[in-house]
Design an enzyme around this catalytic site. Structure first.
Site, PDB file in Angstrom:
ATOM      1  N   HIS A  66      48.765  40.746  80.200  1.00  0.00           N
ATOM      2  CA  HIS A  66      48.531  39.880  81.370  1.00  0.00           C
ATOM      3  C   HIS A  66      49.600  40.167  82.434  1.00  0.00           C
ATOM      4  O   HIS A  66      50.744  40.446  82.104  1.00  0.00           O
ATOM      5  CB  HIS A  66      48.586  38.404  80.942  1.00  0.00           C
ATOM      6  CG  HIS A  66      48.054  37.498  82.008  1.00  0.00           C
ATOM      7  ND1 HIS A  66      48.803  37.137  83.105  1.00  0.00           N
ATOM      8  CD2 HIS A  66      46.842  36.922  82.165  1.00  0.00           C
ATOM      9  CE1 HIS A  66      48.067  36.367  83.887  1.00  0.00           C
ATOM     10  NE2 HIS A  66      46.871  36.223  83.342  1.00  0.00           N
ATOM     11  N   GLU A  98      42.070  41.811  86.636  1.00  0.00           N
ATOM     12  CA  GLU A  98      42.693  40.665  87.295  1.00  0.00           C
ATOM     13  C   GLU A  98      43.646  41.151  88.381  1.00  0.00           C
ATOM     14  O   GLU A  98      44.838  41.371  88.109  1.00  0.00           O
ATOM     15  CB  GLU A  98      43.509  39.855  86.281  1.00  0.00           C
ATOM     16  CG  GLU A  98      42.716  39.185  85.208  1.00  0.00           C
ATOM     17  CD  GLU A  98      43.390  37.897  84.726  1.00  0.00           C
ATOM     18  OE1 GLU A  98      42.750  36.862  84.820  1.00  0.00           O
ATOM     19  OE2 GLU A  98      44.548  37.940  84.287  1.00  0.00           O
TER      20      GLU A  98
HETATM   21  P1  13P Z   1      43.594  31.668  87.850  1.00  0.00           P
HETATM   22  O1  13P Z   1      42.160  31.501  87.438  1.00  0.00           O
HETATM   23  O2  13P Z   1      44.377  30.385  87.743  1.00  0.00           O
HETATM   24  O3  13P Z   1      43.728  32.353  89.165  1.00  0.00           O
HETATM   25  O4  13P Z   1      44.278  32.634  86.767  1.00  0.00           O
HETATM   26  C1  13P Z   1      43.688  33.844  86.473  1.00  0.00           C
HETATM   27  C2  13P Z   1      44.409  34.411  85.318  1.00  0.00           C
HETATM   28  O5  13P Z   1      45.514  34.911  85.451  1.00  0.00           O
HETATM   29  C3  13P Z   1      43.752  34.294  84.012  1.00  0.00           C
HETATM   30  O6  13P Z   1      44.415  35.052  83.059  1.00  0.00           O
END
Ligand code: 13P
Length: 244
Positions: free
Chosen positions: A88, A158
């Protein structure tokens, strides 16, 4: 589709984590929900058998043994999780390198955990160098893996610039569709056609009930919401919006 809800450190109380997990278990939906509470709450919510799959938010690079404070893949799988989030951006921001991510992927697969591998650029540039950045993150994390293990890999795209923002600041539909195609191309060119077909692709970054429908683009297999997954109301609204 698949929804992996990452509670991050939003919920300090185990009962709150349990409430979200239980509420998710009661939702009638065709989507598969997997929730990732903190390590400390994982075993507790697993014991409640709420009917949704569970993930850990991270894992140790070590197999087990004399590693104080570490949470090994075996501990995670014995706590009732089937999945683990690896790489992450919030872990990478704390110093996790591509090489550490690759080690964690191997540890997870050896313990029969399914991997949710997070990749994503910090920002986009006109020369599209962010595409090589994403390629490197994917290839370095997965290069040692046997073809048969790719069915246990999910890639969560992401982009860091879209995390933790408002509904209008998530990625655009067009950019998401293009990036999903790009990730498939990376998988086909660096691995095989079979790998490309086996690996599921999720999007994460400010996904919520308001924008999720517009983000359900062709080729995408689901979402990795953070904040929107951490309360039973927002998670229910998100799932209902997907089903609407
Ligand atoms: P948000 O949905 O709060 O933007 O976070 C995304 C995330 O990092 C999920 O791992």
């Amino acid at each position: 589709m698949i929804i992996v809800g990452n509670f991050k450190s939003y919920l300090s109380n185990k009962d709150d984590a349990e409430a979200v997990v239980k509420a998710a278990g009661k939702l009638t939906t065709k989507h598969k929900i997997i929730l990732a509470p903190s390590f400390v709450h994982l075993g507790y919510v697993a014991a409640k058998k709420a009917g949704v799959a569970l993930a850990a938010q991270d894992l140790s690079i070590f197999e087990g043994g004399a590693h104080t404070g570490e949470v090994s893949a075996d501990v995670i799988s014995n706590s009732g999780a089937s999945h683990v989030i690896v790489g992450h951006s919030e872990r990478r921001a704390d110093g996790e390198t591509n090489s550490i991510v690759a080690t964690k992927v191997c540890q997870a697969l050896s313990a029969k955990l399914k991997v949710v591998l997070c990749v994503g650029e910090e920002s986009r540039d006109a020369h599209a160098t962010y595409l090589s950045f994403i390629t490197e993150q994917i290839v370095s994390a997965l290069k040692g893996i046997k073809e048969a293990d790719f069915k246990n890999i999910v890639i969560a795209y992401e982009p860091i610039w879209a995390i933790g923002k408002g509904s209008n600041e998530a990625i655009s539909t067009d950019d998401l569709e293009e990036t999903v195609l790009f990730i498939k191309k990376v998988l086909r060119e660096n691995f095989t056609e079979k790998v490309m077909k086996a690996v599921k692709i999720l999007y994460g970054g400010s996904v919520n009930a308001e924008n999720v429908k517009s983000l359900m683009v062709p080729g995408l297999d689901g979402f990795l919401p953070g904040r929107a997954s951490s309360s039973k109301e927002t998670l229910k609204a998100l799932v209902e919006a997907m089903d609407a």
